[in-house]
Design a protein around this motif. Structure first.
Motif, PDB file in Angstrom:
ATOM      1  N   PRO A 111       0.797  -1.235   0.000  1.00 48.17           N
ATOM      2  CA  PRO A 111       0.000   0.000   0.000  1.00 48.17           C
ATOM      3  C   PRO A 111       0.827   1.280   0.000  1.00 48.17           C
ATOM      4  CG  PRO A 111      -0.908  -1.573   1.544  1.00 48.17           C
ATOM      5  CD  PRO A 111       0.382  -2.157   1.038  1.00 48.17           C
ATOM      6  N   GLY A 112       2.009   1.267   0.568  1.00 47.77           N
ATOM      7  CA  GLY A 112       2.845   2.468   0.604  1.00 47.77           C
ATOM      8  C   GLY A 112       3.830   2.553  -0.545  1.00 47.77           C
ATOM      9  N   GLN A 113       3.698   1.661  -1.533  1.00 47.63           N
ATOM     10  CA  GLN A 113       4.645   1.625  -2.642  1.00 47.63           C
ATOM     11  C   GLN A 113       4.554   2.900  -3.472  1.00 47.63           C
ATOM     12  OE1 GLN A 113       4.630  -1.978  -4.960  1.00 47.63           O
ATOM     13  NE2 GLN A 113       5.042  -0.864  -6.835  1.00 47.63           N
ATOM     14  N   SER A 114       5.708   3.446  -3.781  1.00 45.97           N
ATOM     15  CA  SER A 114       5.721   4.659  -4.592  1.00 45.97           C
ATOM     16  C   SER A 114       5.433   4.312  -6.046  1.00 45.97           C
ATOM     17  CB  SER A 114       7.082   5.352  -4.476  1.00 45.97           C
ATOM     18  OG  SER A 114       8.101   4.505  -4.970  1.00 45.97           O
ATOM     19  N   THR A 115       4.946   5.301  -6.777  1.00 47.17           N
ATOM     20  CA  THR A 115       4.686   5.109  -8.193  1.00 47.17           C
ATOM     21  C   THR A 115       5.809   5.750  -8.998  1.00 47.17           C
ATOM     22  OG1 THR A 115       3.362   7.113  -8.270  1.00 47.17           O
ATOM     23  CG2 THR A 115       2.195   5.043  -7.900  1.00 47.17           C
ATOM     24  N   PHE A 116       5.990   5.280 -10.205  1.00 42.24           N
ATOM     25  CA  PHE A 116       7.075   5.774 -11.050  1.00 42.24           C
ATOM     26  C   PHE A 116       6.795   7.196 -11.524  1.00 42.24           C
ATOM     27  CE2 PHE A 116       8.751   6.505 -15.302  1.00 42.24           C
ATOM     28  CZ  PHE A 116      10.101   6.373 -15.055  1.00 42.24           C
ATOM     29  N   GLU A 117       7.813   8.030 -11.443  1.00 38.34           N
ATOM     30  CA  GLU A 117       7.756   9.381 -11.988  1.00 38.34           C
ATOM     31  C   GLU A 117       9.107   9.688 -12.611  1.00 38.34           C
ATOM     32  OE1 GLU A 117       6.628  12.392  -9.203  1.00 38.34           O
ATOM     33  OE2 GLU A 117       4.994  11.193  -8.382  1.00 38.34           O
ATOM     34  N   LEU A 118       9.080  10.370 -13.743  1.00 39.72           N
ATOM     35  CA  LEU A 118      10.332  10.811 -14.336  1.00 39.72           C
ATOM     36  C   LEU A 118      10.966  11.859 -13.428  1.00 39.72           C
ATOM     37  CD1 LEU A 118       9.495  11.220 -18.126  1.00 39.72           C
ATOM     38  CD2 LEU A 118      10.975   9.525 -17.088  1.00 39.72           C
ATOM     39  N   THR A 119      12.280  11.788 -13.274  1.00 33.83           N
ATOM     40  CA  THR A 119      12.954  12.769 -12.434  1.00 33.83           C
ATOM     41  C   THR A 119      12.904  14.136 -13.100  1.00 33.83           C
ATOM     42  OG1 THR A 119      15.064  12.156 -13.434  1.00 33.83           O
ATOM     43  CG2 THR A 119      14.505  11.095 -11.366  1.00 33.83           C
TER      44      THR A 119
END
Length: 179
Positions: free
Chosen positions: A108-116
């Motif tokens: 549930p606390g997993q981060s989602t992918f975002e471009l830096t």
């Protein structure tokens, strides 16, 4: 007085039924200890493996989709498609292993992918170079996790890691060739 006890009994029963329904999803019943205490059947090594590899593989797939859409190099696009397919299979198998071990995936606390910062508007050459470097870094860490779990006492995880490890190493060599 009896009506108070009857009301208390009905309230307690309704509360128990409500709490029990929180752990039932469709026809699958999950142990309340998984939700309330995060109790799993996985040892620490397997737990770390499942969560770490799931996170990295999810990020790899998301980044590969961005590169497939915006990239220009045929080699890098081919690598992105290959990794996306390969890690898609890994994610499905990890989900099966996690279900066996009562590990929640995605966490549930997993981060989602975002471009830096800066990569969302960067040129395709820069994006592709960063993708290959980041992919190589993630592949090294995933291979490290697979090596660690090949000696795990849980046979299903051990066998899966032993089967997939040579494939991951071959993919890493192909990625290194693009640098």
């Amino acid at each position: 007085m009896n009506s108070k006890f009857a009301l208390l009994g009905v309230s307690a029963f309704a509360c128990l039924m409500l709490m029990n329904s929180c752990t039932t999803v469709g026809e699958h019943k999950t142990s309340p200890s998984l939700y309330y205490l995060n109790f799993t059947k996985a040892d620490t090594e397997e737990y770390d493996f499942l969560r770490t590899v799931y996170q990295l593989a999810s990020d790899e797939i998301a980044f590969a989709q961005v590169v497939s859409q915006r990239g220009t190099s045929a080699n890098v696009k081919s690598l992105a498609d290959n990794l996306s397919n390969q890690y898609g299979e890994v994610l499905s198998k990890l989900s099966e292993l996690a279900d066996e071990a009562n590990v929640l995936l995605p966490f549930p606390g997993q981060s989602t992918f975002e471009l830096t910062a800066g990569l969302d508007s960067a040129g395709t050459n820069v994006l592709e170079k960063v993708y290959v470097e980041q992919s190589l870094h993630n592949q090294e860490y995933i291979i490290h996790q697979f090596k660690n779990v090949t000696n795990n006492t849980k046979l299903s995880t051990n066998r899966y890691a032993s089967e997939v490890l040579p494939i991951l190493k071959k993919t890493k060599e192909e990625t290194e060739a693009l640098l």
